[in-house]
Scaffold this motif. Structure first.
Motif, PDB file in Angstrom:
ATOM      1  N   LEU A 131       0.776  -1.104  -0.043  1.00  0.00           N
ATOM      2  CA  LEU A 131      -0.027  -0.056  -0.006  1.00  0.00           C
ATOM      3  C   LEU A 131       0.886   1.173   0.075  1.00  0.00           C
ATOM      4  N   HIS A 132       0.521   2.299  -1.013  1.00  0.00           N
ATOM      5  CA  HIS A 132       1.399   3.435  -1.017  1.00  0.00           C
ATOM      6  C   HIS A 132       0.420   4.389  -1.785  1.00  0.00           C
ATOM      7  N   THR A 137      -6.054   7.406   2.631  1.00  0.00           N
ATOM      8  CA  THR A 137      -6.481   6.241   1.615  1.00  0.00           C
ATOM      9  C   THR A 137      -5.945   5.187   2.102  1.00  0.00           C
ATOM     10  N   VAL A 138      -4.800   4.945   2.602  1.00  0.00           N
ATOM     11  CA  VAL A 138      -4.008   3.727   3.110  1.00  0.00           C
ATOM     12  C   VAL A 138      -4.580   3.257   4.440  1.00  0.00           C
ATOM     13  N   ALA A 142      -6.491  -0.157   4.573  1.00  0.00           N
ATOM     14  CA  ALA A 142      -6.031  -1.266   5.402  1.00  0.00           C
ATOM     15  C   ALA A 142      -6.933  -1.765   6.497  1.00  0.00           C
ATOM     16  N   ARG A 143      -7.902  -0.875   6.737  1.00  0.00           N
ATOM     17  CA  ARG A 143      -9.117  -1.325   7.776  1.00  0.00           C
ATOM     18  C   ARG A 143      -9.910  -2.355   6.912  1.00  0.00           C
ATOM     19  N   PHE A 152       0.389 -11.524   7.353  1.00  0.00           N
ATOM     20  CA  PHE A 152       1.038 -10.249   7.188  1.00  0.00           C
ATOM     21  C   PHE A 152       0.320  -9.648   6.004  1.00  0.00           C
ATOM     22  N   LEU A 153       0.693  -8.074   5.792  1.00  0.00           N
ATOM     23  CA  LEU A 153       0.164  -7.125   4.829  1.00  0.00           C
ATOM     24  C   LEU A 153       1.382  -6.264   4.810  1.00  0.00           C
ATOM     25  N   THR A 154       1.647  -5.882   3.540  1.00  0.00           N
ATOM     26  CA  THR A 154       2.782  -4.909   3.465  1.00  0.00           C
ATOM     27  C   THR A 154       2.582  -3.450   2.972  1.00  0.00           C
TER      28      THR A 154
END
Ligand SMILES: O=c1ccn([C@@H]2O[C@H](COP(=O)(O)O)[C@@H](O)[C@H]2O)c(=O)[nH]1
Length: 296
Positions: A131-132, A137-138, A142-143, A152-154
């Protein structure tokens, strides 16, 4: 087709070591049915396929499961747009990989179902969406992602401290709303395909990731030394894994499995070294053996 997948699941699950916490209990009434496929995947409601307690005498030599110390350090990259193919690879290679990675290609093709299907099989899922964007917005993305069951999440560390913090908070909020454990946020420091970053960039992004509350780093093996010094408690996840003398493709900062483990990697991200091999199971077995020797 139904028989093909059922056989693969049965073979994989027949090899489960006793008391493997990653493998769900088997309900003898459950069978994998390709005709139930949703989003192109194989539907497995609550467990894994029924299986005989002993393999038929004329069955081919089955692979041995890698020990948990090795298997939990090996993450299989499922870079495909085909959920059936992804599940087939994951199941065939289950004896060697405790973690599977859903990246941009598979997530774009299947959405959240990829995570649900693979967790149902008993894998830990690494959701690699990097996510970038702006922090708001991120945080909102992410929610949503925090409640999907990934381990895991990047987030891309290039987005800075505020963006990563918004991601970490979003994951926690989404997981709490869904009654799940939050995925560990991994900060991608400098891509392993990039060998042009100046020396200060990776260490700076490691500090940002720590400040933002991330739980781990995605980094090249050559940056592991800095991670030990600057962020010793963060999980170290290393892509760009290739065995000695093999094709490195677009990985400018590749490392062998043994070198990465000896340098302190916690989790190796392994894709084409296995999935593009003539014999993926033999390639996975060889890498697992190299990891095992490096850990000894
Ligand atoms: O710095 C990074 C971050 C992520 N990746 C991802 O890992 C796999 C590597 O696949 P291989 O086939 O083993 O090269 C791929 O999905 C990347 O998106 C990375 O390579 N480097």
């Amino acid at each position: 087709m139904r028989g093909a997948i059922t056989t693969e699941v049965t073979q994989a699950m027949n090899e489960q070591p006793p008391n493997n916490p990653l493998v769900p209990d088997v309900d003898e009434d459950l069978v994998v049915d390709l005709t139930d496929a949703h989003q192109g995947g194989v539907s497995v409601p609550t467990g894994v396929a029924a299986q005989p307690s002993t393999a038929p005498e004329d069955s081919p030599q089955e692979p041995h499961w890698a020990p948990p110390s090795v298997r939990n350090r090996m993450c299989l990259v499922l870079d495909t747009d085909d959920m059936v193919q992804a599940e087939r690879s994951a199941l065939a290679l289950m004896p060697y990989f405790g973690v599977v990675k859903v990246g941009l290609e598979l997530f774009s093709a299947t959405g959240p179902n990829a995570i649900a299907n693979l967790t149902d099989f008993g894998f830990d899922v690494f959701c690699d969406l990097k996510l970038h964007d702006i922090p708001t917005t991120v945080g909102r993305a992410a929610r949503v992602l925090g409640g999907l069951g990934a381990t895991f999440l990047t987030l891309h560390a290039h987005g800075g401290v505020d963006m990563m913090r918004a991601g970490v908070e979003g994951l926690a909020e989404g997981a709490a709303n869904a009654g799940q454990t939050a995925p560990k946020a991994l900060a991608v420091t400098v891509l392993t395909s990039d060998d042009t970053a100046l020396d200060h960039v990776a260490p700076e992004r490691m500090r940002w990731a720590m400040e933002a509350g991330c739980g781990g780093l995605v980094l090249a093996a050559s940056d592991l030394h800095d991670a030990f010094t600057l962020a010793p408690r963060m999980t170290r996840v290393v892509p760009g894994i290739r065995q000695a003398g093999t094709e490195t493709h677009d990985q400018a900062r590749a490392a062998t499995p043994g070198d990465a483990i000896r340098a302190g990697a916690d989790l190796l991200v392994i894709g084409r070294a296995v999935t593009h091999a003539d014999d993926p199971e033999a390639a996975a077995a060889s890498i697992a053996d190299e990891v095992s020797r490096a850990l000894a």
